[in-house]
Write an enzyme that holds these catalytic residues in place. Structure first.
Site: not given
Ligand code: GTR
Length: 404
Positions: A241, A384
C-alpha cells in the site's frame, strides 16, 4: 446495559465503521468501469523535446533520467543523495534465531550530514543453510505496527513471514518508516527532513514522506552492499500500500535493486492516476498531504495535466524485475489500473531491452499469477493486506528469476 441507542453503542459502531472504511471501498468514489473518463497517457517512448526513444542508449541517457526528474518535480519530490557519512553498528546478533535456522542481526544505520545525524534500525534474519554463501534478500518497508517485524519472533505476522523467507533460503530484512519520517501529518518532518535535509521542506518539489521512506530503503541497500552474508545483487524491495508506493519509487531510481514489489499500492503507486477509479489524486493529497511533494497538489482533479502517469514508474525500473500484486476486494487501489501500469510500463522491457515478456491484454482473474521473466503479477482473493500467499508468490517469482 447498552441499548442500541446508547452513545456507547454508537461509538462502537463508529469505531467499527472507521476500521472498515480504512480497508474497504470508500463511498463517493468511482468504482464503475463505465465511468472511467477517456484519457491519453504520456508516452514513455517520446522525450520532452519530441525525440523518439528507440535504443538502450536513448532510454538510459535521455528518457529515463527525464522521467525520474518529472516524478521528482511533480509527484514525489527530489531525492537528496548527499551525505557526509554513513555508519553501520551491529547492536544485536543472535546465532540461534528461529530455533537455530537463522542468524539475527539488528543493525543501526547512522547517516550524517552537516554535523547532524539520524539512525534507523534494520532487522535482518539470514538463513543458516546458506552459510558460506551470500543469501538473496527481501527488504520490507513497513508502516504497520512495529510488532509486525518483531526481531524476537514472540510476535509473528503474515505481513512479514520471516520464517517462510528463511525456510526458502532468503534473508528477511525490514525497517519501520517512523525511523526516517513518521507516517503522520504533524510529525513527518521530524527525523531526516528536519535533521538532515531541512532545505527540502522549503522547496515546492521537496521530498516528503514517501521520498523519505525510499531514502531509507536506499540506506538499507548501502548496508547490504557491506554485509558479506548478503548478496546485494539479488535484493528485492517490497512494500504494501503506502509502502508499495515507496517501494516503486525506490526501485525506479535506485538501479541496485534486482526486484521491486508493489503490493496493492494503488493511487500514487502502481495505479494509473488518469483513470480516477477508487482513490483519486485529490483524495490522497487531502488525506495524506505529507506523502507527496507540494507540486502534486496542482493535479487535484487535473490528472490529465500530469507530465507522467504511473506506468512510467514501472518503465523506469526496466530492465530490472517488477512485481505488482492486487487483491480482489481492493477496488480502492484500482486493480485494473495497477495491472495496466505493469503492462504498459513493461513495454520498455520488451521494446528497448528485447526481453520477451508480453503480458496478456486481459487482466488476470482472481487466483491467477503471471511470473514471466522480470514481470510478475497476481490477483489474490480477499481484502487489502499483505499476506503469506502474497509472499509465497514473490518467492516463487524470485526463485524463477534467480534460477534458484
Ligand atoms: C489508505 C490510502 C491508500 C493506501 C492505504 C494503506 O487509506 O488511501 O492510498 O496507501 O491507506 O497504506 O494501507
Amino acid at each position: 446495559m447498552k441499548t442500541p441507542f446508547s452513545p456507547y453503542f454508537f461509538s462502537i459502531l463508529l469505531l467499527l465503521g472507521a476500521t472498515h472504511l480504512s480497508t474497504a471501498q470508500q463511498a463517493g468514489f468511482n468504482y464503475d468501469e463505465s465511468n472511467v473518463p477517456s484519457y491519453s497517457l504520456p508516452d514513455p517512448f517520446v522525450s520532452t523535446t519530441g525525440r523518439e526513444i528507440t535504443s538502450i542508449a536513448d532510454w538510459t541517457f535521455i528518457r529515463r533520467p527525464e522521467i525520474i526528474s518529472l516524478f521528482e518535480d511533480h509527484v514525489y519530490g527530489k531525492l537528496p543523495r548527499d551525505l557526509d557519512g554513513i555508519g553501520f553498528t551491529l547492536v544485536n546478533r543472535d546465532e540461534q534465531a528461529m530455533d537455530g535456522q537463522a542468524i539475527l542481526k539488528e543493525v543501526d544505520i547512522a547517516a550524517q550530514r552537516n554535523g547532524k545525524s539520524i539512525t534507523m534500525r534494520l532487522t535482518i534474519f539470514i538463513p543458516k543453510q546458506q552459510q558460506g554463501d551470500e543469501a538473496p534478500v527481501f527488504l520490507l518497508i513497513t508502516h504497520r505496527a512495529p510488532e509486525n517485524i518483531d526481531p524476537t519472533r514472540q510476535e509473528k505476522s503474515d505481513f512479514w513471514p520471516a520464517e517462510m523467507l528463511i525456510s526458502r533460503g532468503y534473508a528477511a530484512a525490514a525497517f519501520h518508516v517512523q525511523d526516517v519520517s513518521d507516517d503522520n501529518k504533524e510529525t513527518f518532518k521530524e527525523d531526516i527532513l528536519t535533521t538532515l535535509y531541512p532545505e527540502q521542506l522549503t522547496m515546492s518539489n521537496g521530498m516528503r514522506g514517501l521520498g523519505a521512506w525510499a531514502w531509507g530503503a536506499m540506506r538499507a541497500m548501502d548496508y547490504f552492499e557491506n554485509d558479506p552474508d548478503i548478496d546485494a545483487k539479488r535484493a528485492g524491495v517490497v512494500g504494501h500500500s503506502r509502502g508499495g508506493k515507496a517501494a516503486l519509487w525506490t526501485g525506479a531510481q535506485d538501479t541496485r535493486w534486482a526486484i521491486t514489489v508493489s503490493n496493492e499500492s494503488g493511487c500514487g503507486g502502481a495505479a494509473i492516476s488518469r483513470r480516477r477509479f477508487g482513490e483519486t489524486v485529490t483524495r490522497i493529497n487531502t488525506n495524506f498531504p505529507y506523502w507527496f511533494t507540494d507540486n502534486f497538489d496542482q493535479y487535484n482533479d487535473n490528472e490529465d495535466a500530469l507530465p507522467v502517469d504511473q506506468h512510467m514508474l514501472v518503465a523506469a525500473i526496466a530492465p530490472r524485475a517488477v512485481y505488482v500484486a492486487s487483491a480482489a476486494e481492493d477496488q480502492w487501489a484500482d486493480q485494473k489500473g495497477e495491472y495496466l501500469s505493469l503492462r504498459l510500463g513493461s513495454r520498455i522491457h520488451q521494446a528497448i531491452y528485447q526481453i520477451p515478456a508480453n503480458l496478456p491484454q486481459e487482466q488476470p482473474k482472481v487466483g491467477e499469477s503471471i511470473h514471466m521473466g522480470p514481470l510478475g503479477y497476481h490477483m489474490r482473493e480477499g481484502a487489502h493486506n499483505l499476506t503469506a500467499l502474497d509472499w509465497s508468490n514473490f518467492l516463487d517469482f524470485a526463485d524463477k528469476l534467480y534460477q534458484k
